[in-house]
Design a protein around this motif. Structure first.
Motif, PDB file in Angstrom:
ATOM      1  N   VAL A 156       0.844  -1.204   0.000  1.00 18.58           N
ATOM      2  CA  VAL A 156       0.000   0.000   0.000  1.00 18.58           C
ATOM      3  C   VAL A 156       0.874   1.247   0.000  1.00 18.58           C
ATOM      4  CG1 VAL A 156      -1.899   1.192   1.147  1.00 18.58           C
ATOM      5  CG2 VAL A 156      -1.652  -1.277   1.436  1.00 18.58           C
ATOM      6  N   THR A 157       0.494   2.242  -0.786  1.00 20.95           N
ATOM      7  CA  THR A 157       1.119   3.561  -0.737  1.00 20.95           C
ATOM      8  C   THR A 157       0.069   4.583  -0.298  1.00 20.95           C
ATOM      9  OG1 THR A 157       2.728   3.058  -2.466  1.00 20.95           O
ATOM     10  CG2 THR A 157       2.296   5.380  -2.043  1.00 20.95           C
ATOM     11  N   VAL A 158       0.388   5.375   0.714  1.00 21.86           N
ATOM     12  CA  VAL A 158      -0.506   6.418   1.223  1.00 21.86           C
ATOM     13  C   VAL A 158       0.073   7.772   0.835  1.00 21.86           C
ATOM     14  CG1 VAL A 158      -1.586   7.434   3.258  1.00 21.86           C
ATOM     15  CG2 VAL A 158      -1.196   4.961   3.164  1.00 21.86           C
ATOM     16  N   ILE A 159      -0.727   8.589   0.145  1.00 18.45           N
ATOM     17  CA  ILE A 159      -0.286   9.918  -0.278  1.00 18.45           C
ATOM     18  C   ILE A 159      -1.041  10.960   0.521  1.00 18.45           C
ATOM     19  CG2 ILE A 159      -0.002  11.495  -2.232  1.00 18.45           C
ATOM     20  CD1 ILE A 159      -0.935   8.011  -3.115  1.00 18.45           C
ATOM     21  N   ASP A 160      -0.317  11.835   1.213  1.00 18.13           N
ATOM     22  CA  ASP A 160      -0.961  12.846   2.042  1.00 18.13           C
ATOM     23  C   ASP A 160      -0.387  14.222   1.738  1.00 18.13           C
ATOM     24  OD1 ASP A 160      -2.851  13.511   4.166  1.00 18.13           O
ATOM     25  OD2 ASP A 160      -1.089  14.040   5.328  1.00 18.13           O
ATOM     26  N   ALA A 161      -1.243  15.231   1.674  1.00 15.95           N
ATOM     27  CA  ALA A 161      -0.801  16.584   1.323  1.00 15.95           C
ATOM     28  C   ALA A 161      -0.091  17.285   2.473  1.00 15.95           C
ATOM     29  CB  ALA A 161      -1.998  17.415   0.869  1.00 15.95           C
ATOM     30  N   LEU A 162      -0.334  16.845   3.709  1.00 15.69           N
ATOM     31  CA  LEU A 162       0.259  17.513   4.867  1.00 15.69           C
ATOM     32  C   LEU A 162       1.652  16.987   5.169  1.00 15.69           C
ATOM     33  CD1 LEU A 162      -2.784  17.630   7.327  1.00 15.69           C
ATOM     34  CD2 LEU A 162      -1.816  19.525   6.017  1.00 15.69           C
ATOM     35  N   PRO A 163       2.533  17.835   5.724  1.00 17.75           N
ATOM     36  CA  PRO A 163       3.846  17.347   6.153  1.00 17.75           C
ATOM     37  C   PRO A 163       3.714  16.438   7.368  1.00 17.75           C
ATOM     38  CG  PRO A 163       3.559  19.654   6.777  1.00 17.75           C
ATOM     39  CD  PRO A 163       2.385  19.287   5.926  1.00 17.75           C
ATOM     40  N   GLN A 164       4.574  15.439   7.479  1.00 19.58           N
ATOM     41  CA  GLN A 164       4.473  14.484   8.577  1.00 19.58           C
ATOM     42  C   GLN A 164       4.658  15.166   9.925  1.00 19.58           C
ATOM     43  OE1 GLN A 164       6.421  10.790   7.909  1.00 19.58           O
ATOM     44  NE2 GLN A 164       6.345  10.148  10.029  1.00 19.58           N
ATOM     45  N   ALA A 165       5.500  16.199   9.972  1.00 22.40           N
ATOM     46  CA  ALA A 165       5.745  16.898  11.242  1.00 22.40           C
ATOM     47  C   ALA A 165       4.450  17.487  11.792  1.00 22.40           C
ATOM     48  CB  ALA A 165       6.784  17.991  11.046  1.00 22.40           C
ATOM     49  N   LYS A 166       3.591  17.971  10.897  1.00 23.01           N
ATOM     50  CA  LYS A 166       2.314  18.538  11.342  1.00 23.01           C
ATOM     51  C   LYS A 166       1.406  17.449  11.881  1.00 23.01           C
ATOM     52  CE  LYS A 166      -1.481  21.536   9.837  1.00 23.01           C
ATOM     53  NZ  LYS A 166      -1.314  22.460  10.963  1.00 23.01           N
ATOM     54  N   LEU A 167       1.419  16.276  11.219  1.00 17.46           N
ATOM     55  CA  LEU A 167       0.589  15.161  11.667  1.00 17.46           C
ATOM     56  C   LEU A 167       1.037  14.623  13.016  1.00 17.46           C
ATOM     57  CD1 LEU A 167       0.269  13.224   8.286  1.00 17.46           C
ATOM     58  CD2 LEU A 167      -1.480  14.619   9.386  1.00 17.46           C
ATOM     59  N   GLN A 168       2.342  14.801  13.340  1.00 20.32           N
ATOM     60  CA  GLN A 168       2.880  14.268  14.583  1.00 20.32           C
ATOM     61  C   GLN A 168       3.057  15.342  15.650  1.00 20.32           C
ATOM     62  OE1 GLN A 168       6.325  12.178  12.665  1.00 20.32           O
ATOM     63  NE2 GLN A 168       5.587  10.428  13.825  1.00 20.32           N
ATOM     64  N   ASP A 169       2.467  16.516  15.437  1.00 26.25           N
ATOM     65  CA  ASP A 169       2.580  17.614  16.400  1.00 26.25           C
ATOM     66  C   ASP A 169       2.066  17.166  17.767  1.00 26.25           C
ATOM     67  OD1 ASP A 169       2.740  20.001  17.725  1.00 26.25           O
ATOM     68  OD2 ASP A 169       1.553  21.143  16.287  1.00 26.25           O
ATOM     69  N   GLU A 170       2.883  17.367  18.798  1.00 28.43           N
ATOM     70  CA  GLU A 170       2.523  16.895  20.139  1.00 28.43           C
ATOM     71  C   GLU A 170       1.700  17.902  20.926  1.00 28.43           C
ATOM     72  OE1 GLU A 170       5.822  15.456  22.339  1.00 28.43           O
ATOM     73  OE2 GLU A 170       6.452  14.041  20.793  1.00 28.43           O
ATOM     74  N   GLU A 171       1.529  19.114  20.405  1.00 22.52           N
ATOM     75  CA  GLU A 171       0.760  20.134  21.129  1.00 22.52           C
ATOM     76  C   GLU A 171      -0.725  19.806  21.062  1.00 22.52           C
ATOM     77  OE1 GLU A 171      -0.204  24.949  20.978  1.00 22.52           O
ATOM     78  OE2 GLU A 171       1.180  24.039  19.530  1.00 22.52           O
ATOM     79  N   PHE A 172      -1.403  19.926  22.199  1.00 22.92           N
ATOM     80  CA  PHE A 172      -2.849  19.691  22.236  1.00 22.92           C
ATOM     81  C   PHE A 172      -3.554  20.865  21.578  1.00 22.92           C
ATOM     82  CE2 PHE A 172      -6.912  19.949  24.824  1.00 22.92           C
ATOM     83  CZ  PHE A 172      -7.553  18.976  24.076  1.00 22.92           C
TER      84      PHE A 172
END
Length: 409
Positions: free
Chosen positions: A30-46
């Motif tokens: 499987v290949t997943v294509i996402d428009a957002l940067p991974q750093a944004k997806l992994q942001d630890e701030e609530f």
């Protein structure tokens, strides 16, 4: 052209990664294509966002290797649901519905999980799967279908090739638009105000749904003395409230919220989402399937948006896996129609039910109000009806895919 993967998934939010994990588990690449940067997806701030996961959805996430990365300390069990009706500042009607997880033997009705923990858990689980390739910060420019599969062209000119394309890219799905799949639906004239609050008193794992004439207010328990708020108002009123500073925003919420949890204050950011009903006219196309909001978007009145998407995930993964094991072409029209037949009627029924419920409660007609209050009183007084509602809230009704039953495909 050589295939990049068996299956290409456009959209790396929540449903896309969950589907990738379910498929990789049964041998698909499987290949997943996402428009957002991974750093944004992994942001630890609530940031204030959270999700109400039905028990069946939690079972799926556990089966595909995500739940252990969420962590028990980051998941708040939902033990009770209280549903009331009334006006802001006047308190609830004496008629109400109260559902307790103790009425079924399966466990909590569900769990509240913050967006940051769920997204991070999905990425961590995907990174451990060699069958999954994650491409971030790239957009799909075009898609072309031929007899043997689909070719995607990304911004920058790179191409990807797969047997099947799955759109998990939201209510304005570019995947569906490029395939010529139209949508049906309407606007509600309502906007959801979404945030999280700190409160003085413990919530004891109780979720509240308070129906008011402009729209419902959901108070959903998060770990600690915090709750997630999904608050529907007319679009004009919501815009005015969202424009307030934090102090005045809380002052606008306070009469609607009441004082049962003591003093309240804002925790994290504030969001707004216009509310509408939108259904894709088809969930499948030539070498293509739609999942989650790309297939259906509904009112958040019952908190079923993500849960309906995860049912899609479980159903599509099961249909494709069983077809592949039988030696069928898993991307064929015949196979994809099985997915559509499984999910489209159920989804349309759920969307219609949320629409009717919203229209019934989002008004101040005295006759309707009397009828719904009596109805809530009747449901609340009958154990068999209460148990049915608890099982529905837990996602345990209907034709459940194996993953949502806690089983392997």
């Amino acid at each position: 052209m050589k295939n990049t993967s068996d299956i290409l998934i456009v959209g790396g939010g929540l449903n896309g990664p969950a589907l990738a994990l379910a498929l990789a588990q049964t041998g698909f690449s499987v290949t997943v294509i996402d428009a957002l940067p991974q750093a944004k997806l992994q942001d630890e701030e609530f940031d204030g966002r959270g999700y109400a996961l039905a028990l069946a959805s939690q079972r799926l996430l556990k089966q595909v290797g995500v739940w252990q990365h969420v962590g028990d300390e980051n998941a708040q069990p939902m033990l009770e649901i209280k549903v009331t009706d009334g006006h802001a500042g006047q308190g609830p009607s004496p008629f109400f519905m109260h559902f307790d997880h103790a009425e079924i033997e399966d466990g909590p009705m569900g769990y509240m999980v913050e967006d940051r923990f769920l997204r991070r858990a999905l990425i961590t689980a995907m990174e451990a799967k060699p069958k999954i390739t994650l491409i971030n910060q790239r957009r799909v420019e075009s898609q072309e279908v031929d007899v043997s599969g689909v070719t995607l062209t990304l911004d920058g000119g790179d191409t990807l090739r797969g047997r099947l394309l799955v759109g998990c890219d939201g209510r304005k799905s570019g995947t569906a638009q490029r395939a010529g799949i139209k949508r049906s639906g309407w606007e509600y004239g309502q906007t959801a105000l979404v945030c999280a609050i700190d409160h003085e008193k413990p919530h004891h794992g109780i979720a509240h749904q308070f129906f008011m004439p402009p729209g419902p207010l959901a108070i959903l328990p998060l770990p600690g003395n915090r709750s997630s708020i999904v608050w529907s108002e007319s679009t004009e009123t919501a815009a005015a409230i969202q424009a307030l500073d934090d102090t005045n925003y809380i002052e606008a919420l306070r009469p609607r919220f009441g004082d049962f949890l003591g003093e309240i204050s804002l925790a994290g950011k504030r969001f707004t989402y216009p509310l509408n009903l939108t259904l894709a006219n088809s969930f499948v196309g030539d070498h293509l399937a739609l999942v989650g909001d790309a297939a259906h978007g509904m009112h958040p009145i019952a908190g079923q948006g993500l849960n309906a998407g995860l049912r899609d995930v479980g159903a599509l993964a099961q249909v494709l896996t069983e077809a592949s094991r039988r030696g069928e072409d898993f991307a064929s029209e015949l196979v994809l129609q099985r997915y559509q037949e499984w999910r489209r009627f159920d989804t349309a029924t759920l969307a219609t039910a949320t629409d009717v419920f919203n229209r019934l409660f989002s008004n101040d007609n005295p006759v309707l109000r009397l009828g719904r209050d009596i109805g809530m009183g009747v449901v609340g007084s009958l154990p068999s009806l209460r148990r049915s509602f608890v099982r529905e809230a837990a996602g345990l009704t209907g034709d459940l895919p194996n993953l949502l039953q806690g089983k392997r495909i």
